[in-house]
Design a protein around this motif. Structure first.
Motif, mmCIF file in Angstrom:
data_model
loop_
_atom_site.group_PDB
_atom_site.id
_atom_site.type_symbol
_atom_site.label_atom_id
_atom_site.label_comp_id
_atom_site.label_asym_id
_atom_site.label_seq_id
_atom_site.Cartn_x
_atom_site.Cartn_y
_atom_site.Cartn_z
ATOM 1 N N THR A 82 0.818 -1.205 0.000
ATOM 2 C CA THR A 82 0.000 0.000 0.000
ATOM 3 C C THR A 82 0.856 1.260 0.000
ATOM 4 N N THR A 83 2.094 1.184 0.524
ATOM 5 C CA THR A 83 2.967 2.352 0.479
ATOM 6 C C THR A 83 3.386 2.651 -0.954
ATOM 7 N N ASP B 265 0.606 4.591 -2.495
ATOM 8 C CA ASP B 265 0.369 5.902 -1.892
ATOM 9 C C ASP B 265 1.199 6.926 -2.649
ATOM 10 N N TRP C 130 2.421 9.892 -2.518
ATOM 11 C CA TRP C 130 2.691 11.061 -1.694
ATOM 12 C C TRP C 130 3.544 12.095 -2.431
ATOM 13 N N VAL D 110 2.898 9.804 4.558
ATOM 14 C CA VAL D 110 2.144 8.642 4.067
ATOM 15 C C VAL D 110 0.914 8.415 4.940
ATOM 16 N N ARG E 123 -1.732 10.967 4.179
ATOM 17 C CA ARG E 123 -2.461 10.628 2.953
ATOM 18 C C ARG E 123 -3.589 9.640 3.257
ATOM 19 N N ARG E 124 -3.311 8.681 4.114
ATOM 20 C CA ARG E 124 -4.326 7.680 4.450
ATOM 21 C C ARG E 124 -5.443 8.295 5.286
ATOM 22 N N GLU F 173 -7.674 10.176 3.002
ATOM 23 C CA GLU F 173 -8.520 9.266 2.246
ATOM 24 C C GLU F 173 -9.705 8.798 3.076
#
Length: 287
Positions: free
Chosen positions: A109-110, A113, A115, A186, A189-190, A193
């Motif tokens: 998932t990184t 992402d 970013w 990071v 960002r989550r 979301e």
């Protein structure tokens, strides 16, 4: 202009059976592939040869040989190009089947992402042969029915993702100004979301890090070149565009779903960030 006569943009389900697939791009064509659509799974599109363009979330990118596009669930995309290569699709449930996997396998998932902002990944010649070998191994194992091993496929996929991440980092180093990597960016960002549709104040996100809004903005600016507010507004505008282009929802309904109390204010917000009103954007999409 994008055209979708049904207005409700469909989610394209995983091809074939199961939660993982790998195949040549030329083998997977249907009425959706060249129209705007989205997936409910992660997808990697590797153009070994390509000429044309590829739209991701309303932005067109030129397609070149040895180029990889990473797509998260829900991202809108459209192919308008000649293409050879491969696509890999998988769900998070396929990759992380239990807690032990979370602790031992790469957290893909990184990689997805963005970013630093979204963009395709150019694959260097020194990595091409390794990626090709891994695709061949995944294809061979998947077709080894009925004895295909999920664990073997996952480890081949793991290696593919790690190589792709290395290429992504190389691309960023070569094409962008140096930016500070901070795990908090990071995580931010989550959080964005998860909460962009209801939390529009920087203070909410700063509290999650026990920081002041000013300090979180400094960290975000160092890591992305943008403030928390700019990242938040980008995400709200993107979701607004998705809904305006591919749903029957009224502007008022979209306004309320995205956490705005006043449709007039939402319309001003959208126009300030895009240069066009919500209704004009919707009309433009279907000319």
């Amino acid at each position: 202009m994008l055209v979708n006569k049904s207005l409700d943009i469909p989610y394209q389900q995983l091809p074939f059976d199961g939660q993982f697939n790998v195949a040549q791009l030329g083998m997977f064509r249907n009425e959706l592939t060249d129209q705007p659509h989205r997936h409910d799974h992660f997808q990697i599109i590797w153009f070994t040869k390509g000429k044309g363009r590829h739209m991701v979330d309303f932005v067109w990118y030129d397609v070149e040989d040895n180029m990889i596009f990473l797509l998260r669930p829900g991202q809108v995309h459209q192919l308008d190009c000649e293409r050879e290569g491969y696509f890999l699709s998988f769900t998070e449930q396929f990759y992380f089947t239990n807690k032990h996997d979370k602790e031992t396998l790469y957290d893909f998932t990184t990689l997805f992402d963005n970013w630093h902002g979204y963009g395709p990944i150019s694959v260097g010649s020194s990595t091409t042969a390794s990626l090709q070998g891994l695709v061949d191994l995944m294809s061979r194992e998947k077709n080894y029915a009925p004895n295909c091993s999920r664990g073997i496929v996952k480890h081949y996929l793991n290696a593919f993702l790690l190589l792709t991440e290395r290429e992504k980092k190389r691309n960023i180093t070569e094409t962008m100004m140096p930016l500070t990597h901070d795990a908090r960016v990071v995580h931010l960002r989550r959080l964005l979301e998860q909460h962009y549709h209801c939390e529009h104040q920087v203070a909410f996100y700063a509290n999650a890090f026990a920081l002041t809004p000013k300090r979180l903005n400094e960290i975000t600016k160092d890591g992305t070149g943008r403030t928390v507010t700019e990242l938040l507004h980008d995400r709200i505008v993107l979701e607004s565009k998705r809904n305006l282009a591919f749903s029957h929802k009224s502007v008022k309904e979209i306004c309320y779903e995205l956490g705005f109390e006043d449709p007039a204010y939402f319309s001003r917000f959208f126009k300030n960030n895009t240069g066009i009103s919500p209704q004009d954007f919707r009309d433009m999409m279907f000319k």
